[in-house]
Design a protein around this motif. Structure first.
Motif, mmCIF file in Angstrom:
data_model
loop_
_atom_site.group_PDB
_atom_site.id
_atom_site.type_symbol
_atom_site.label_atom_id
_atom_site.label_comp_id
_atom_site.label_asym_id
_atom_site.label_seq_id
_atom_site.Cartn_x
_atom_site.Cartn_y
_atom_site.Cartn_z
ATOM 1 N N SER A 134 0.823 -1.203 0.000
ATOM 2 C CA SER A 134 0.000 0.000 0.000
ATOM 3 C C SER A 134 0.856 1.252 0.000
ATOM 4 C CB SER A 134 -0.931 -0.005 1.221
ATOM 5 O OG SER A 134 -1.809 -1.110 1.186
ATOM 6 N N ILE A 135 1.938 1.239 0.752
ATOM 7 C CA ILE A 135 2.842 2.395 0.764
ATOM 8 C C ILE A 135 3.475 2.598 -0.608
ATOM 9 C CG2 ILE A 135 4.976 3.297 1.768
ATOM 10 C CD1 ILE A 135 4.250 1.868 4.368
ATOM 11 N N ALA A 136 3.897 1.496 -1.232
ATOM 12 C CA ALA A 136 4.518 1.604 -2.559
ATOM 13 C C ALA A 136 3.532 2.139 -3.590
ATOM 14 C CB ALA A 136 5.069 0.241 -2.989
ATOM 15 N N TRP A 137 2.311 1.603 -3.585
ATOM 16 C CA TRP A 137 1.309 2.079 -4.542
ATOM 17 C C TRP A 137 0.897 3.514 -4.257
ATOM 18 C CZ3 TRP A 137 0.547 0.392 -9.097
ATOM 19 C CH2 TRP A 137 0.657 -0.951 -9.421
ATOM 20 N N PHE A 138 0.906 3.921 -3.000
ATOM 21 C CA PHE A 138 0.577 5.311 -2.666
ATOM 22 C C PHE A 138 1.631 6.263 -3.232
ATOM 23 C CE2 PHE A 138 0.966 8.863 0.435
ATOM 24 C CZ PHE A 138 -0.215 9.510 0.109
ATOM 25 N N LEU A 139 2.890 5.917 -3.124
ATOM 26 C CA LEU A 139 3.944 6.745 -3.708
ATOM 27 C C LEU A 139 3.840 6.781 -5.227
ATOM 28 C CD1 LEU A 139 6.982 5.646 -1.476
ATOM 29 C CD2 LEU A 139 5.556 7.698 -1.256
ATOM 30 N N ALA A 140 3.521 5.622 -5.832
ATOM 31 C CA ALA A 140 3.338 5.599 -7.286
ATOM 32 C C ALA A 140 2.143 6.450 -7.705
ATOM 33 C CB ALA A 140 3.160 4.154 -7.762
ATOM 34 N N LEU A 141 1.078 6.447 -6.899
ATOM 35 C CA LEU A 141 -0.095 7.254 -7.217
ATOM 36 C C LEU A 141 0.209 8.742 -7.133
ATOM 37 C CD1 LEU A 141 -3.130 7.325 -7.838
ATOM 38 C CD2 LEU A 141 -3.554 7.222 -5.374
ATOM 39 N N ILE A 142 1.004 9.137 -6.159
ATOM 40 C CA ILE A 142 1.397 10.540 -6.055
ATOM 41 C C ILE A 142 2.209 10.959 -7.279
ATOM 42 C CG2 ILE A 142 2.815 12.172 -4.750
ATOM 43 C CD1 ILE A 142 2.040 10.736 -2.226
ATOM 44 N N ALA A 143 3.159 10.112 -7.676
ATOM 45 C CA ALA A 143 3.976 10.436 -8.843
ATOM 46 C C ALA A 143 3.135 10.518 -10.111
ATOM 47 C CB ALA A 143 5.091 9.399 -9.009
ATOM 48 N N ARG A 144 2.212 9.571 -10.300
ATOM 49 C CA ARG A 144 1.386 9.570 -11.499
ATOM 50 C C ARG A 144 0.431 10.762 -11.516
ATOM 51 N NH1 ARG A 144 -0.064 5.849 -15.351
ATOM 52 N NH2 ARG A 144 2.045 5.094 -14.910
ATOM 53 N N THR A 145 -0.130 11.110 -10.364
ATOM 54 C CA THR A 145 -1.047 12.241 -10.306
ATOM 55 C C THR A 145 -0.340 13.539 -10.632
ATOM 56 O OG1 THR A 145 -2.343 11.087 -8.609
ATOM 57 C CG2 THR A 145 -2.695 13.448 -8.847
#
Length: 333
Positions: A134-145
């Motif tokens: 979840s932490i990894a996907w949250f960081l990826a979501l921030i970068a993609r957004t």
């Protein structure tokens, strides 16, 4: 199915539910021994805290994402909503958050069963793995957004989609053109499934009145530094020129759309070069005639008189002179 957000989230929740039930049952059937010396109460409290925290965190992330989508739709285009909906990072990140919540909730509800105080170590390990994911996907979501809100990234995506449309509709090589023409000739017009006619007047962009466009931009203050960044407008113009250069290499006269097996599915009357010239505004005719004269002068300087007619012949692939020259060379030798 592939682009549905609810399908992806439902699969993540179902897998998390089944995994949670299986790991807790495995812990009860074959308990693990650990040097951590945890108690069943502390393990249940940790799982319960994780479940409550993840549902709160998921709601917070969804609220922020909706604000970003609203901002992007108002600043760029309503299509921004579709981009976010179809983004795989968005789907898998939300799916991981929901899976972590469902797994923690299931493990909390099932780990306290039975008279024995068994510590569900496997369930704790699974919860830890899901938390890290979840932490990894949250960081990826921030970068993609943040990337999706950049104008350069939006323009790049439009450019890429335009290229895919040209690749799907228009062939590139002469072999593909001949195959498309043969496929179109083999289609019986009487066997068509459906004919679609546009009641409106069709049109093709063949020229741009630059002076009038500049006057409109100045009158409406379209590139005011306080409203829009002039650099953004320049980037858009560069991307438009890039797409037009990419389209120039295509055979726009072929309006045959085939499927993966080569079967004709749609016949579209596409404009040819002659159609574009016929619809060109009268005031643009002298400029076009001047360009054609310059082209003929360049051919006259580059080729001798005996090859000039062949050089001026229409050959979009540029292979006619090479083929004829090769045949001439073989004949001389």
């Amino acid at each position: 199915m592939k682009s549905s957000l609810w399908v992806i989230l439902g699969l993540y929740a179902a897998v998390a539910l089944g995994t949670g039930i299986a790991l807790v049952a495995f812990d009860h059937d074959s308990p693990l021994e650990s040097s951590l010396d945890l108690s069943a109460v502390s393990a249940g409290a940790a799982l319960a805290a994780l479940g409550g925290g993840m549902i709160t965190f998921t709601g917070f992330v969804m609220s922020v994402v909706l604000l970003v989508v609203q901002f992007g739709s108002s600043q760029f285009s309503p299509r921004f909503l579709r981009w976010f909906r179809d983004d795989p990072v968005m789907k898998h990140s939300l799916g991981t958050f929901i899976a972590t919540f469902v797994f923690a909730l299931t493990a909390t509800a099932l780990s306290g069963r039975g008279p024995e105080n068994i510590v569900p170590y496997r369930a704790l390990i699974g919860a830890t793995v899901l938390t890290a994911a979840s932490i990894a996907w949250f960081l990826a979501l921030i970068a993609r957004t943040s990337d999706n809100l950049r104008v350069a990234h939006v323009i790049q995506r439009i450019d890429s989609q335009a290229r895919r449309v040209f690749d799907d509709v228009y062939p590139t090589t002469s072999t593909e053109v001949e195959a498309a023409q043969q496929a179109a000739a083999s289609v019986d017009p009487n066997s068509a499934v459906q004919q679609v006619r546009n009641p409106d007047v069709g049109g093709v962009l063949v020229a741009v009145d630059r002076d009038e466009l500049l006057r409109i931009a100045q009158r409406h203050n379209a590139l005011s530094p306080a409203v829009n960044d002039p650099t953004t407008a320049v980037q858009c113009l560069h991307r438009i020129a890039d797409v037009l250069r990419y389209a120039a290499a295509k055979h726009l006269s072929t309006g045959v759309v085939t499927d993966d097996r080569g079967a004709v599915r749609v016949l579209v009357p596409t404009p040819t070069w002659d159609d574009m010239i016929a619809d060109l505004p009268v005031k643009r005719h002298p400029a076009l005639a001047r360009q054609l004269d310059l082209l003929e002068e360049a051919v006259g300087r580059a080729y001798p008189a005996e090859q000039r007619a062949d050089a001026l012949a229409a050959d979009r692939q540029g292979l006619g002179m090479a083929i004829q020259t090769g045949e001439s060379a073989r004949g001389v030798s």
